[in-house]
Design an enzyme around this catalytic site. Structure first.
Site, PDB file in Angstrom:
ATOM      1  N   ASP A   1      -7.377  -7.201   5.233  1.00 19.68           N
ATOM      2  CA  ASP A   1      -6.619  -8.105   4.352  1.00 19.68           C
ATOM      3  C   ASP A   1      -6.093  -9.339   5.090  1.00 19.68           C
ATOM      4  O   ASP A   1      -5.589 -10.270   4.457  1.00 19.68           O
ATOM      5  CB  ASP A   1      -5.445  -7.352   3.705  1.00 19.68           C
ATOM      6  CG  ASP A   1      -5.927  -6.358   2.652  1.00 19.68           C
ATOM      7  OD1 ASP A   1      -7.094  -6.457   2.210  1.00 19.68           O
ATOM      8  OD2 ASP A   1      -5.147  -5.465   2.282  1.00 19.68           O
TER       9      ASP A   1
ATOM     10  N   SER B   1       0.838  -1.216   0.000  1.00 20.29           N
ATOM     11  CA  SER B   1       0.000   0.000   0.000  1.00 20.29           C
ATOM     12  C   SER B   1       0.865   1.255   0.000  1.00 20.29           C
ATOM     13  O   SER B   1       0.586   2.221  -0.718  1.00 20.29           O
ATOM     14  CB  SER B   1      -0.894   0.034   1.245  1.00 20.29           C
ATOM     15  OG  SER B   1      -1.958  -0.861   1.132  1.00 20.29           O
TER      16      SER B   1
ATOM     17  N   ARG C   1      -3.861 -13.586  -1.415  1.00 18.16           N
ATOM     18  CA  ARG C   1      -4.005 -13.741   0.050  1.00 18.16           C
ATOM     19  C   ARG C   1      -4.651 -15.085   0.416  1.00 18.16           C
ATOM     20  O   ARG C   1      -4.390 -15.624   1.492  1.00 18.16           O
ATOM     21  CB  ARG C   1      -4.776 -12.566   0.654  1.00 18.16           C
ATOM     22  CG  ARG C   1      -4.083 -11.238   0.372  1.00 18.16           C
ATOM     23  CD  ARG C   1      -4.249 -10.197   1.430  1.00 18.16           C
ATOM     24  NE  ARG C   1      -3.645  -8.958   0.967  1.00 18.16           N
ATOM     25  CZ  ARG C   1      -2.339  -8.682   1.032  1.00 18.16           C
ATOM     26  NH1 ARG C   1      -1.503  -9.544   1.553  1.00 18.16           N
ATOM     27  NH2 ARG C   1      -1.860  -7.532   0.569  1.00 18.16           N
TER      28      ARG C   1
HETATM   29  C1  S3P Z   1      -5.818  -0.891   0.114  1.00 14.68           C
HETATM   30  C2  S3P Z   1      -7.027  -0.761   0.740  1.00 14.68           C
HETATM   31  C3  S3P Z   1      -7.911  -1.906   1.017  1.00 14.68           C
HETATM   32  C4  S3P Z   1      -7.162  -3.219   0.955  1.00 14.68           C
HETATM   33  C5  S3P Z   1      -6.283  -3.322  -0.260  1.00 14.68           C
HETATM   34  C6  S3P Z   1      -5.269  -2.189  -0.285  1.00 14.68           C
HETATM   35  C7  S3P Z   1      -5.028   0.334  -0.144  1.00 14.68           C
HETATM   36  O1  S3P Z   1      -8.947  -1.930   0.060  1.00 14.68           O
HETATM   37  O2  S3P Z   1      -8.048  -4.310   0.999  1.00 14.68           O
HETATM   38  O3  S3P Z   1      -5.590  -4.540  -0.259  1.00 14.68           O
HETATM   39  O4  S3P Z   1      -3.832   0.240  -0.472  1.00 14.68           O
HETATM   40  O5  S3P Z   1      -5.602   1.419  -0.027  1.00 14.68           O
HETATM   41  P1  S3P Z   1     -10.213  -0.957   0.184  1.00 14.68           P
HETATM   42  O6  S3P Z   1      -9.725   0.405   0.292  1.00 14.68           O
HETATM   43  O7  S3P Z   1     -11.023  -1.148  -1.061  1.00 14.68           O
HETATM   44  O8  S3P Z   1     -10.918  -1.456   1.399  1.00 14.68           O
END
Ligand code: S3P
Length: 424
Positions: A311, A22, A384
């Site tokens: 996650d 992220s 995952r």
């Molecule tokens: C993420 C936000 C999450 C997460 C994804 C990465 C991000 O999704 O599940 O793996 O980097 O902002 P959502 O924002 O759709 O919940």
């Protein structure tokens, strides 16, 4: 590629998990939105992050690995019209939709079969309110065409707990006229807010509300990416489940909005130590250690807690099969909109291994403990799910065969090799 995992007798050792996915996406995308050079240390080497790099190149940005291992991002001008292939990556599609709304005359975004099923209207709607023209397929999915330009700030109350939607609106807000306010009723990961502040944006958070003032240029900075907590989670859970195990994961991200799994596993009976907290970087990172512990079931239904483990829920489900009593996860309907329908994928695989699991629209309940028996399971094309099944395979009798296991490339190409270094 299918892969066979054997029951393990013990995990032990020190492992530095790769950089946070992220934060890596944000370091690239915000770097592309900035004046001057952004340099990045410890970027995740993963298919999703490479997808973002390619997308930025398609936008006319310079993105290169330097001889010292750092990644350099530099933008002179954004190409007015470009096409983005977001592959399997929701973060690429959604965050770049925000940047395109502000900076592109016309941009086309598409993705693979999985990404084409995931909701995009949640991003399109606020960006359209800010003044962009967004056309989606079938009224709500990729491919998308975005005509961006002069945006104006809005007040946006989030309808789903999604850091990707919040980030898209904030990125667009940096370039919009006036102030953009996002009300994040359920606190989601805040990597975008933290990085925007470090890059000189006029951004402030008060309770659940984040405000960004448009028209303040972002400055390129140096970003140090800590290890990915979501990757660390597989080793933490495997260690806790296998008697005699103990692992140490140095320089792992422990942002409280990401590391909620630590609180849930503590409630279940595990213990962690976090040493040498690194505070010289904008994101918190620490040396994380844990050891085997017997677990008992818990209920997790608080929306903020769910967002902080979103996650990690697949691997938490594996932990639940070994915990005494019932573990119930509720309010996690977002799991149905990830790289696979993770509620169904978890239930299908854990049942194949002999676990007792009941599903709901918004979660599941596992009755434990059960002695898992190795069986054939599927990744459902979801990284995952593949890594969670590897953890299940380490505790199941005999061997577990994971179909399409190479999908771990999406976030952690060296996952199986790193896991092997810990197996004793
Ligand atoms: C993420 C936000 C999450 C997460 C994804 C990465 C991000 O999704 O599940 O793996 O980097 O902002 P959502 O924002 O759709 O919940």
């Amino acid at each position: 590629m299918s892969l066979v995992i054997h029951k393990a007798s013990r995990l032990e050792g020190v492992l530095k998990v790769p950089g946070d996915k992220s934060i890596s996406h944000r370091a690239l995308i915000l770097g592309a939105a900035a004046r001057g050079r952004q340099t990045i240390d410890g970027i995740a080497d993963s298919a999703d992050v490479r997808t973002t790099m390619e997308a930025l190149r398609a936008m006319g940005c310079f993105v290169e690995s330097m001889p010292d291992g750092r990644t350099l991002v530099l933008t002179r001008a954004i190409t007015p019209e470009f096409e983005i292939d977001a592959g399997n990556s929701g973060t690429t599609a959604r965050l770049l939709a925000g940047l395109a709304a502000a900076r592109a005359r016309r941009c086309h975004i598409d993705g693979d079969a999985s990404l084409r099923k995931r909701p995009m209207a949640r991003v399109a709607e606020p960006l359209a309110r800010m003044g962009a023209r967004v056309v989606l397929a079938n009224g709500g999915t990729l491919p998308a065409t975005i005509e961006g330009g002069a945006l104006h700030g809005i007040r946006y109350e989030m309808t789903v707990p999604s850091a990707q939607v919040k980030s898209a609106v904030l990125i667009a807000g940096v370039f919009a006229e006036g102030e953009t306010t996002v009300v994040d009723r359920v606190p989601t990961r805040d990597h975008t807010e933290i990085m925007l502040a470090a890059m000189g944006a006029d951004i402030a958070r008060e309770g659940n509300t984040v405000r960004v003032r448009g028209g303040v240029p972002l400055e390129g900075v140096h970003v140090t990416v800590p290890g990915d907590f979501s990757s660390a989670a597989y080793f933490l859970v495997a260690t806790i489940l296998i008697p005699g195990s103990r692992v140490h994961l140095p320089f792992t991200g422990v942002n409280p909005r990401r590391a909620g799994l630590l609180n849930v596993l503590e409630r279940m009976g595990a213990a962690f130590s976090i040493d040498a907290l690194h505070t010289g970087i904008s994101e918190h990172a620490g040396d994380l250690a844990t050891a085997h512990a017997p677990l008992h079931g818990v209920t997790v239904d608080d929306p903020a807690a769910i967002a902080s483990i979103i996650d990690e829920i697949p691997v938490l489900a594996v932990a639940a099969t070994q915990a005494e009593g019932r573990t119930e996860i509720r309010g996690a309907g977002e799991l149905r909109h990830k790289e696979s329908d993770r509620i169904d994928a978890i239930a299908h695989n854990l049942r194949a291994l002999g676990a007792s699991i009941e599903t709901f629209d918004d979660g599941f309940a596992v009755e434990g403990p059960t002695r898992l028996r190795g069986a054939a399971v599927s990744s459902f094309g979801d990284h995952r799910i593949a890594m969670s099944m590897a953890v299940a395979g380490l505790v199941a009798d005999g061997h577990t065969e994971i179909d399409d296991a190479s999908v771990v490339e999406i976030s952690y190409p060296k996952f199986f090799a790193d896991l092997r270094t810990l197996i004793r």
